[in-house]
Design a protein around this motif. Structure first.
Motif, PDB file in Angstrom:
ATOM      1  N   ALA A 188       0.903  -1.615  -0.002  1.00 40.15           N
ATOM      2  CA  ALA A 188       0.396  -0.317  -0.168  1.00 40.15           C
ATOM      3  C   ALA A 188       0.956   1.553  -0.005  1.00 40.15           C
ATOM      4  N   HIS A 189       1.925   1.321   0.003  1.00 39.43           N
ATOM      5  CA  HIS A 189       2.406   2.575   0.157  1.00 39.43           C
ATOM      6  C   HIS A 189       3.389   2.605  -0.960  1.00 39.43           C
ATOM      7  N   PRO A 190       3.640   3.650  -0.560  1.00 43.10           N
ATOM      8  CA  PRO A 190       3.684   4.449  -3.241  1.00 43.10           C
ATOM      9  C   PRO A 190       4.814   4.020  -2.994  1.00 43.10           C
ATOM     10  N   VAL A 191       5.951   4.010  -1.743  1.00 45.01           N
ATOM     11  CA  VAL A 191       7.752   4.395  -2.116  1.00 45.01           C
ATOM     12  C   VAL A 191       8.136   2.402  -1.781  1.00 45.01           C
ATOM     13  N   LEU A 192       7.402   2.216  -0.634  1.00 50.06           N
ATOM     14  CA  LEU A 192       8.352   1.101  -0.547  1.00 50.06           C
ATOM     15  C   LEU A 192       7.888  -0.127  -0.956  1.00 50.06           C
ATOM     16  N   ARG A 193       6.437   0.430  -2.136  1.00 51.56           N
ATOM     17  CA  ARG A 193       5.918  -1.347  -3.140  1.00 51.56           C
ATOM     18  C   ARG A 193       7.720  -0.860  -3.903  1.00 51.56           C
ATOM     19  N   PRO A 194       7.174  -0.057  -5.313  1.00 49.66           N
ATOM     20  CA  PRO A 194       8.777  -0.038  -5.908  1.00 49.66           C
ATOM     21  C   PRO A 194       9.902  -0.708  -5.301  1.00 49.66           C
ATOM     22  N   LEU A 195      10.493  -0.033  -4.562  1.00 52.57           N
ATOM     23  CA  LEU A 195      11.420  -0.694  -3.830  1.00 52.57           C
ATOM     24  C   LEU A 195      11.882  -1.896  -3.410  1.00 52.57           C
ATOM     25  N   THR A 196      10.074  -2.517  -2.838  1.00 58.02           N
ATOM     26  CA  THR A 196      11.166  -3.760  -2.862  1.00 58.02           C
ATOM     27  C   THR A 196      11.049  -4.312  -4.041  1.00 58.02           C
ATOM     28  N   VAL A 197      10.199  -4.220  -4.666  1.00 59.49           N
ATOM     29  CA  VAL A 197      10.304  -5.080  -6.354  1.00 59.49           C
ATOM     30  C   VAL A 197      11.870  -4.409  -6.858  1.00 59.49           C
ATOM     31  N   LEU A 198      12.293  -3.737  -7.045  1.00 58.74           N
ATOM     32  CA  LEU A 198      13.429  -3.004  -7.255  1.00 58.74           C
ATOM     33  C   LEU A 198      14.714  -3.623  -6.634  1.00 58.74           C
ATOM     34  N   LEU A 199      14.719  -3.536  -5.322  1.00 57.87           N
ATOM     35  CA  LEU A 199      15.731  -4.458  -4.138  1.00 57.87           C
ATOM     36  C   LEU A 199      15.816  -5.904  -5.037  1.00 57.87           C
ATOM     37  N   SER A 200      14.404  -6.715  -5.508  1.00 59.52           N
ATOM     38  CA  SER A 200      14.747  -8.003  -5.484  1.00 59.52           C
ATOM     39  C   SER A 200      15.290  -8.095  -6.978  1.00 59.52           C
ATOM     40  N   LEU A 201      15.393  -7.199  -7.272  1.00 64.06           N
ATOM     41  CA  LEU A 201      16.414  -7.684  -8.837  1.00 64.06           C
ATOM     42  C   LEU A 201      17.210  -6.978  -8.563  1.00 64.06           C
ATOM     43  N   LEU A 202      17.576  -6.385  -7.776  1.00 61.46           N
ATOM     44  CA  LEU A 202      19.039  -6.723  -7.687  1.00 61.46           C
ATOM     45  C   LEU A 202      20.056  -7.307  -6.873  1.00 61.46           C
ATOM     46  N   THR A 203      18.828  -8.168  -5.585  1.00 61.42           N
ATOM     47  CA  THR A 203      19.392  -8.878  -5.276  1.00 61.42           C
ATOM     48  C   THR A 203      19.868 -10.092  -5.277  1.00 61.42           C
ATOM     49  N   PHE A 204      19.101 -10.457  -6.101  1.00 60.01           N
ATOM     50  CA  PHE A 204      19.436 -11.247  -7.562  1.00 60.01           C
ATOM     51  C   PHE A 204      20.425 -11.248  -8.219  1.00 60.01           C
ATOM     52  N   LEU A 205      21.262  -9.827  -8.258  1.00 60.18           N
ATOM     53  CA  LEU A 205      22.023  -9.610  -9.252  1.00 60.18           C
ATOM     54  C   LEU A 205      23.504  -9.850  -8.071  1.00 60.18           C
ATOM     55  N   THR A 206      23.302  -9.072  -7.018  1.00 59.02           N
ATOM     56  CA  THR A 206      24.369  -9.279  -6.020  1.00 59.02           C
ATOM     57  C   THR A 206      24.870  -9.505  -4.762  1.00 59.02           C
ATOM     58  N   TYR A 207      23.770 -10.645  -4.833  1.00 59.28           N
ATOM     59  CA  TYR A 207      23.498 -11.269  -3.597  1.00 59.28           C
ATOM     60  C   TYR A 207      24.938 -12.298  -3.633  1.00 59.28           C
ATOM     61  N   GLY A 208      25.873 -12.388  -5.173  1.00 57.47           N
ATOM     62  CA  GLY A 208      27.256 -13.586  -4.922  1.00 57.47           C
ATOM     63  C   GLY A 208      28.159 -12.704  -5.447  1.00 57.47           C
ATOM     64  N   LEU A 209      27.856 -11.672  -4.936  1.00 56.40           N
ATOM     65  CA  LEU A 209      29.193 -10.494  -5.336  1.00 56.40           C
ATOM     66  C   LEU A 209      30.445 -11.220  -4.439  1.00 56.40           C
ATOM     67  N   THR A 210      30.109 -10.930  -3.569  1.00 55.48           N
ATOM     68  CA  THR A 210      31.056 -11.605  -2.484  1.00 55.48           C
ATOM     69  C   THR A 210      32.060 -12.922  -2.603  1.00 55.48           C
ATOM     70  N   ASP A 211      31.568 -14.119  -3.121  1.00 52.56           N
ATOM     71  CA  ASP A 211      32.539 -15.043  -3.795  1.00 52.56           C
ATOM     72  C   ASP A 211      32.355 -14.830  -5.036  1.00 52.56           C
ATOM     73  N   LEU A 212      31.904 -13.955  -5.354  1.00 47.70           N
ATOM     74  CA  LEU A 212      32.977 -13.668  -6.783  1.00 47.70           C
ATOM     75  C   LEU A 212      34.814 -13.214  -7.234  1.00 47.70           C
TER      76      LEU A 212
END
Length: 429
Positions: A237-261
């Protein structure tokens, strides 16, 4: 590095009109800051030692990614009920319980490694510790607003993030040295000891209650599933938290393994020792230190939207450059840029959630936020490390970097682009 994303109408003092003490004049805040700094020092040991232990035992970057992925899955599943537990439980006792549990789990590794080196223990213990890590992280976010005043949240988060970074700055280098001399298992044992000290320190921190009686009655009516969905509905319902959650989902997919890399790049592609891996990751934490000092000023001057979007756009650029680097020194500098950017974005994101979420919902909203945006993380860690093994670190970093920049800039078209999305009325809703 650990860690870290992290996440009211927060304090009874604020609601009653009493002026909260300054941060450094608040003994509960000082103790909490101190024990979390010590715990962060221990975290930095496992941050380096666990991937090294897997790499030493198997020689496989894919196995490193598997451990990271399993830990992520455990954290995500825990997130389904972590918020309900945090909103119902005594938060100080919960923090202590999670610290003691991680102490015992991590202590098993060096004790068993004296006699044998069973990899199944790593696959069992590290994800189990991830369960208690998620519980701790959710409780941690709810505790900060219950210790400091509403107008001190961003500064407090900045201080906590800064001391975490400062403790972590020397930690990876020291962990690399310990791993080289005594083995990675010994470094993990040091992390276990710091959890014990943290649990004892939290015993002396007073945390103001935050509407947990209301939360308990709601759980009894709706059940755990219903209460988790309360957090999800608030986010949606929150106009900022909603897109923030969606975009962070995609960013987390890409960056979660960076330390291992990065570890694989330094250890295998560039051919350096474990101690060098530690120094590179320590150099990276300098970026976190800088972010902690800068975040309050950056957000005040640029606003939330520009701070968050700009930080992740720069993060993507740094990952792209990482793929083109053939120097350990450059890798260390880029690691610092990466952690500076994620530090700015993460602290702004966590502070915003604490500011706009009612106190009695903060645990469930935090758990829903982390569970949702972290859901793709384990898959991402496995995909990133598999890509590195298949097409190489360079191509993998180039693909991740371009994708992160594009996703970050997409935020301009959403509510994230607002300069000042804080809405005091929502805290009191």
């Amino acid at each position: 590095m650990s860690t870290r994303d992290a996440r009211e109408s927060t304090t009874s003092a604020g609601r009653s009109g009493q002026e909260p003490p300054g941060l450094w004049g608040n003994p509960d805040y000082r103790i909490f800051l101190g024990v979390q700094t010590l715990s962060a020092l221990g975290d930095s040991f496992s941050y380096v030692a666990i991937p090294l232990l897997v790499l030493h035992s198997t020689g496989s970057v894919v196995r490193m990614g598997l451990v990271t992925a399993l830990t992520g899955v455990a954290s995500i599943l825990t997130g389904l009920f972590a918020g309900v537990i945090v909103d119902r439980a005594d938060r100080r006792r919960l923090l202590m319980l999670t610290d003691w549990a991680r102490c015992l789990l991590f202590a098993l590794i060096p004790l068993v490694w004296i006699f044998a080196e069973p990899m199944w223990l790593i696959y069992a213990v590290v994800p189990a510790a991830g369960v208690f890590m998620m519980l701790f992280r959710v409780a941690y976010v709810t505790v900060v607003p219950a210790i400091v005043g509403p107008d001190q949240i961003t500064r407090a988060n900045g201080h906590l993030f800064g001391t975490y970074a400062a403790a972590s700055a020397g930690g990876p280098a020291l962990a690399g040295f310990v791993a080289s001399v005594f083995g990675p298992a010994a470094a993990i044992g040091i992390d276990a000891a710091t959890f014990a000290f943290s649990a004892i320190g939290i015993l002396f921190v007073k945390i103001r209650p935050a509407g947990q009686a209301a939360a308990r009655s709601g759980v009894e009516r709706s059940g755990v599933r219903g209460e988790f969905l309360v957090g999800v509905r608030f986010l949606w319902a929150h106009p900022v938290l909603r897109p923030l959650t969606v975009l962070l989902s995609l960013l987390t997919f890409l960056t979660y393994g960076l330390t291992d890399l990065i570890i694989y790049l330094v250890r295998e592609d560039l051919g350096h020792a474990d101690s060098t891996v530690g120094f590179v990751l320590s150099a990276g934490t300098l970026g976190s230190c800088l972010a902690s000092f800068a975040v309050a000023r950056v957000r005040e001057r640029l606003g939330f939207g520009a701070s968050w979007i700009g930080a992740f756009a720069l993060c993507g650029t740094a990952v792209l450059c990482l793929g083109l680097s053939h120097s350990v020194l450059v890798v260390g500098v880029l690691a610092a840029v990466l952690l500076f950017c994620t530090g700015i974005a993460g602290t702004c994101s966590m502070s915003l959630r604490q500011e706009v979420t009612p106190s009695h919902l903060l645990g469930r909203v935090t758990a829903a936020f982390w569970t949702t945006h972290s859901a793709l993380g384990p898959l991402g860690a496995a995909a990133v490390t598999a890509a590195a093994a298949g097409v190489g670190v360079t191509a993998t970093c180039l693909g991740i970097g371009v994708s992160v920049v594009c996703i970050a800039l997409t935020g301009i078209l959403t509510g994230i682009g607002q300069s000042r999305p804080e809405n005091p009325a929502m805290r009191d809703a």
